[in-house]
Design a protein around this motif. Structure first.
Motif, PDB file in Angstrom:
ATOM      1  N   PRO A  42       0.843  -1.200   0.000  1.00 47.49           N
ATOM      2  CA  PRO A  42       0.000   0.000   0.000  1.00 47.49           C
ATOM      3  C   PRO A  42       0.882   1.256   0.000  1.00 47.49           C
ATOM      4  CG  PRO A  42      -0.759  -1.595   1.633  1.00 47.49           C
ATOM      5  CD  PRO A  42       0.587  -2.067   1.163  1.00 47.49           C
ATOM      6  N   GLU A  43       0.629   2.145  -0.974  1.00 52.51           N
ATOM      7  CA  GLU A  43       1.537   3.289  -1.135  1.00 52.51           C
ATOM      8  C   GLU A  43       1.408   4.276   0.016  1.00 52.51           C
ATOM      9  OE1 GLU A  43       1.147   5.196  -4.936  1.00 52.51           O
ATOM     10  OE2 GLU A  43       2.789   6.591  -4.545  1.00 52.51           O
ATOM     11  N   ASN A  44       0.216   4.484   0.516  1.00 54.67           N
ATOM     12  CA  ASN A  44      -0.007   5.424   1.629  1.00 54.67           C
ATOM     13  C   ASN A  44      -0.977   4.903   2.686  1.00 54.67           C
ATOM     14  OD1 ASN A  44       1.474   7.989   0.850  1.00 54.67           O
ATOM     15  ND2 ASN A  44       0.230   7.685  -0.998  1.00 54.67           N
ATOM     16  N   MET A  46      -1.384   2.430   4.724  1.00 56.13           N
ATOM     17  CA  MET A  46      -1.031   1.862   6.033  1.00 56.13           C
ATOM     18  C   MET A  46      -0.221   2.837   6.890  1.00 56.13           C
ATOM     19  SD  MET A  46      -0.199  -2.156   5.479  1.00 56.13           S
ATOM     20  CE  MET A  46      -1.495  -3.304   4.975  1.00 56.13           C
ATOM     21  N   LYS A  47      -0.011   4.033   6.387  1.00 54.51           N
ATOM     22  CA  LYS A  47       0.766   5.011   7.155  1.00 54.51           C
ATOM     23  C   LYS A  47      -0.059   5.501   8.341  1.00 54.51           C
ATOM     24  CE  LYS A  47       3.585   6.154   3.138  1.00 54.51           C
ATOM     25  NZ  LYS A  47       3.827   7.093   2.007  1.00 54.51           N
ATOM     26  N   TRP A  48       0.636   6.064   9.306  1.00 55.25           N
ATOM     27  CA  TRP A  48       0.001   6.415  10.582  1.00 55.25           C
ATOM     28  C   TRP A  48      -1.151   7.399  10.384  1.00 55.25           C
ATOM     29  CZ3 TRP A  48       3.372   5.972  15.450  1.00 55.25           C
ATOM     30  CH2 TRP A  48       2.591   6.153  16.610  1.00 55.25           C
ATOM     31  N   GLY A  79       3.822  -4.665   4.372  1.00 52.60           N
ATOM     32  CA  GLY A  79       3.243  -3.622   5.217  1.00 52.60           C
ATOM     33  C   GLY A  79       4.163  -2.413   5.280  1.00 52.60           C
ATOM     34  N   HIS A  80       3.609  -1.231   4.984  1.00 46.49           N
ATOM     35  CA  HIS A  80       4.420  -0.005   4.908  1.00 46.49           C
ATOM     36  C   HIS A  80       3.616   1.152   5.473  1.00 46.49           C
ATOM     37  CE1 HIS A  80       7.224   2.934   3.137  1.00 46.49           C
ATOM     38  NE2 HIS A  80       6.163   3.601   2.724  1.00 46.49           N
ATOM     39  N   THR A  81       3.984   1.771   6.515  1.00 45.96           N
ATOM     40  CA  THR A  81       5.113   1.526   7.393  1.00 45.96           C
ATOM     41  C   THR A  81       4.680   1.871   8.811  1.00 45.96           C
ATOM     42  OG1 THR A  81       7.419   2.191   7.882  1.00 45.96           O
ATOM     43  CG2 THR A  81       6.019   3.828   6.857  1.00 45.96           C
ATOM     44  N   THR A 234      12.571  -2.336  -2.305  1.00 45.30           N
ATOM     45  CA  THR A 234      11.214  -2.079  -1.824  1.00 45.30           C
ATOM     46  C   THR A 234      10.430  -0.987  -2.547  1.00 45.30           C
ATOM     47  OG1 THR A 234      12.188  -0.656  -0.129  1.00 45.30           O
ATOM     48  CG2 THR A 234      11.630  -2.925   0.502  1.00 45.30           C
ATOM     49  N   GLU A 235      11.102  -0.027  -3.189  1.00 46.68           N
ATOM     50  CA  GLU A 235      10.365   1.103  -3.791  1.00 46.68           C
ATOM     51  C   GLU A 235      11.002   1.519  -5.100  1.00 46.68           C
ATOM     52  OE1 GLU A 235       9.809   4.319  -0.968  1.00 46.68           O
ATOM     53  OE2 GLU A 235       9.442   2.938   0.688  1.00 46.68           O
ATOM     54  N   LEU A 236      11.370   0.533  -5.893  1.00 48.21           N
ATOM     55  CA  LEU A 236      12.180   0.817  -7.079  1.00 48.21           C
ATOM     56  C   LEU A 236      11.457   1.714  -8.079  1.00 48.21           C
ATOM     57  CD1 LEU A 236      14.701   0.201  -8.848  1.00 48.21           C
ATOM     58  CD2 LEU A 236      13.518  -1.894  -9.596  1.00 48.21           C
TER      59      LEU A 236
HETATM   60  O1  G3I Z   1      -4.884  11.748   0.861  1.00 51.25           O
HETATM   61  C1  G3I Z   1      -4.787  13.138   0.598  1.00 51.25           C
HETATM   62  C2  G3I Z   1      -6.011  13.641  -0.073  1.00 51.25           C
HETATM   63  O2  G3I Z   1      -7.090  13.510   0.813  1.00 51.25           O
HETATM   64  C3  G3I Z   1      -5.789  15.100  -0.480  1.00 51.25           C
HETATM   65  O3  G3I Z   1      -6.896  15.555  -1.185  1.00 51.25           O
HETATM   66  C4  G3I Z   1      -4.547  15.230  -1.332  1.00 51.25           C
HETATM   67  C5  G3I Z   1      -4.247  16.673  -1.710  1.00 51.25           C
HETATM   68  O4  G3I Z   1      -2.870  16.893  -1.868  1.00 51.25           O
HETATM   69  O5  G3I Z   1      -3.452  14.729  -0.617  1.00 51.25           O
HETATM   70  C6  G3I Z   1      -3.603  13.356  -0.309  1.00 51.25           C
HETATM   71  O6  G3I Z   1      -2.463  12.891   0.378  1.00 51.25           O
HETATM   72  C7  G3I Z   1      -1.297  12.761  -0.409  1.00 51.25           C
HETATM   73  C8  G3I Z   1      -0.924  11.285  -0.450  1.00 51.25           C
HETATM   74  O7  G3I Z   1       0.315  11.110  -1.077  1.00 51.25           O
HETATM   75  C9  G3I Z   1      -1.951  10.422  -1.169  1.00 51.25           C
HETATM   76  O8  G3I Z   1      -2.034  10.832  -2.505  1.00 51.25           O
HETATM   77  C10 G3I Z   1      -0.211  13.562   0.236  1.00 51.25           C
HETATM   78  O9  G3I Z   1      -0.495  14.946   0.106  1.00 51.25           O
HETATM   79  C11 G3I Z   1       1.119  13.263  -0.400  1.00 51.25           C
HETATM   80  O10 G3I Z   1       2.139  13.881   0.376  1.00 51.25           O
HETATM   81  C12 G3I Z   1       1.365  11.761  -0.397  1.00 51.25           C
HETATM   82  O11 G3I Z   1       2.602  11.515  -1.023  1.00 51.25           O
HETATM   83  C13 G3I Z   1       3.143  10.250  -0.765  1.00 51.25           C
HETATM   84  C14 G3I Z   1       4.477  10.402  -0.051  1.00 51.25           C
HETATM   85  O12 G3I Z   1       5.059   9.119   0.145  1.00 51.25           O
HETATM   86  C15 G3I Z   1       4.299  11.083   1.288  1.00 51.25           C
HETATM   87  O13 G3I Z   1       5.478  11.226   1.922  1.00 51.25           O
HETATM   88  C16 G3I Z   1       3.323   9.511  -2.075  1.00 51.25           C
HETATM   89  O14 G3I Z   1       2.056   9.220  -2.647  1.00 51.25           O
HETATM   90  C17 G3I Z   1       4.093   8.206  -1.847  1.00 51.25           C
HETATM   91  O15 G3I Z   1       4.450   7.630  -3.089  1.00 51.25           O
HETATM   92  C18 G3I Z   1       5.362   8.487  -1.072  1.00 51.25           C
HETATM   93  O16 G3I Z   1       6.010   7.272  -0.829  1.00 51.25           O
HETATM   94  C19 G3I Z   1       7.254   7.362  -0.145  1.00 51.25           C
HETATM   95  C20 G3I Z   1       7.351   6.152   0.770  1.00 51.25           C
HETATM   96  O17 G3I Z   1       6.238   6.091   1.614  1.00 51.25           O
HETATM   97  C21 G3I Z   1       8.638   6.186   1.587  1.00 51.25           C
HETATM   98  N1  G3I Z   1       9.801   6.348   0.714  1.00 51.25           N
HETATM   99  C22 G3I Z   1       9.737   7.454  -0.253  1.00 51.25           C
HETATM  100  C23 G3I Z   1       8.463   7.358  -1.092  1.00 51.25           C
HETATM  101  C24 G3I Z   1       8.429   8.444  -2.152  1.00 51.25           C
HETATM  102  O18 G3I Z   1       8.379   9.715  -1.577  1.00 51.25           O
END
Ligand code: G3I
Length: 305
Positions: A42-44, A46-48, A79-81, A234-236
């Motif tokens: 899950p890309e987001n 399961m996050k806190w 599971g992440h994270t 894990t996130e290539l």
């Molecule tokens: O869920 C809200 C939504 O309700 C709102 O309308 C929208 C408006 O901006 O934002 C949505 O949340 C966004 C979320 O992705 C879901 O789309 C956040 O703003 C945005 O910050 C978030 O970005 C994610 C990012 O982690 C956050 O740090 C990316 O999708 C995700 O690919 C990225 O993944 C991370 C790994 O968890 C950890 N390693 C790095 C990787 C890339 O940054």
């Protein structure tokens, strides 16, 4: 084998993708996912901030959607994270040390027990070290209030909550040998020496021209494996296009296959259309779900045709 998942399986590996619940209703997205991949992260969801927006108020709806879809298709789930310094609801940052420790353990217990038996690997702690040459821990609520010991405590709590899940430390810019990966290496070595329950290290492997695939990628994976942990990509994702991008992807796959403890690879998304790198084209399928040269290179490197 003519899919990523089946070719990887023939090599004893999984091949996964990060998935967003919001796209599962798009038929081309889900058809591609189900055809090609054997693991999902899950890309987001399961996050806190997504799973415990208020203290003790757990919400698993979006994550459950992904997990149920994946398990129904016979896929594994990463599971992440569990513990990360960011994407935290604001209530977490306001807590004092005693409360924060309790909240961290409650959060781990809440997630890991909800998904007990369904997760092959948990990213227990994500991105706890600074970039650059210091090898120091990154600041954040857990580090600042609980000190270095929070990582060890998180792993112990997770182990007790699901003894069958592999427990990973996950980070970026640790893909080659450098000060940051040396610091993670020292932590893992210490954990193994003291019996702290860690099973795997996740190498995120977000690459671009400023941060290319390191020449010592395979050697770095191997030195971690030699500590007695599995390694996972894990996130290539790799910025670029055409043959250059394809060649870099093949290099990554070959590095994993050369390390017997490299359990599998996950790309950070199914299609360029939804990559977190807005405007970029770092994945294996283009915005119309066509296979890119990078796809063919990965399939070939996995021994598929
Ligand atoms: O869920 C809200 C939504 O309700 C709102 O309308 C929208 C408006 O901006 O934002 C949505 O949340 C966004 C979320 O992705 C879901 O789309 C956040 O703003 C945005 O910050 C978030 O970005 C994610 C990012 O982690 C956050 O740090 C990316 O999708 C995700 O690919 C990225 O993944 C991370 C790994 O968890 C950890 N390693 C790095 C990787 C890339 O940054």
């Amino acid at each position: 084998a003519d899919t990523l998942g089946s070719a990887a399986a023939a090599q004893g590996r999984y091949f996964g993708a990060a998935v967003a619940a919001g796209h599962l209703g798009e038929s081309a997205y889900t058809a591609t996912l189900d055809r090609e991949f054997t693991s999902v992260t899950p890309e987001n969801e399961m996050k806190w901030d997504a799973t415990e927006p208020t203290r003790g108020g757990f919400s698993f709806g979006a994550a459950d959607q992904i997990v149920n879809h994946a398990l129904g298709q016979g896929m594994k789930v990463r599971g992440h994270t569990l513990v990360w310094y960011t994407q935290l609801p604001s209530w977490v940052s306001g807590l004092g040390a005693t409360d924060l420790r309790t909240a961290m353990n409650d959060h781990i217990n809440g997630l890991v027990s909800h998904y007990r038996g369904k997760i092959h690997s948990w990213d227990v702690v994500n991105e706890a070290f600074q970039d650059g040459g210091s090898g120091a821990r990154r600041g954040g609520p857990f580090q600042d209030k609980l000190g270095d010991g929070y990582i060890e405590e998180a792993f112990r709590t997770a182990r007790a909550a699901d003894p069958a899940a592999k427990l990973c430390y996950n980070d970026y810019n640790i893909d080659g040998v450098n000060a940051k990966s040396n610091a993670v290496y020292a932590m893992v070595k210490d954990f193994k020496a003291r019996g702290v329950p860690i099973d795997c290290v996740g190498f995120q492997s977000h690459f671009n021209s400023a941060s290319p695939v390191p020449s010592d990628y395979r050697a770095n994976l191997q030195r971690f494996a030699d500590l007695g942990v599995d390694v996972q990509i894990t996130e290539l994702d790799i910025e670029g296009s055409g043959t250059a991008q394809a060649g870099d992807y093949a290099t990554v796959v070959r590095a994993c296959l050369a390390v017997s403890r490299c359990a599998g690879l996950t790309v950070w998304g199914v299609t360029d259309k939804y990559s977190w790198r807005s405007g970029g084209t770092p994945l294996l399928f283009d915005a119309n779900y066509n296979k890119k040269p990078a796809y063919d290179a990965v399939l070939t490197a996995l021994g598929g045709t």
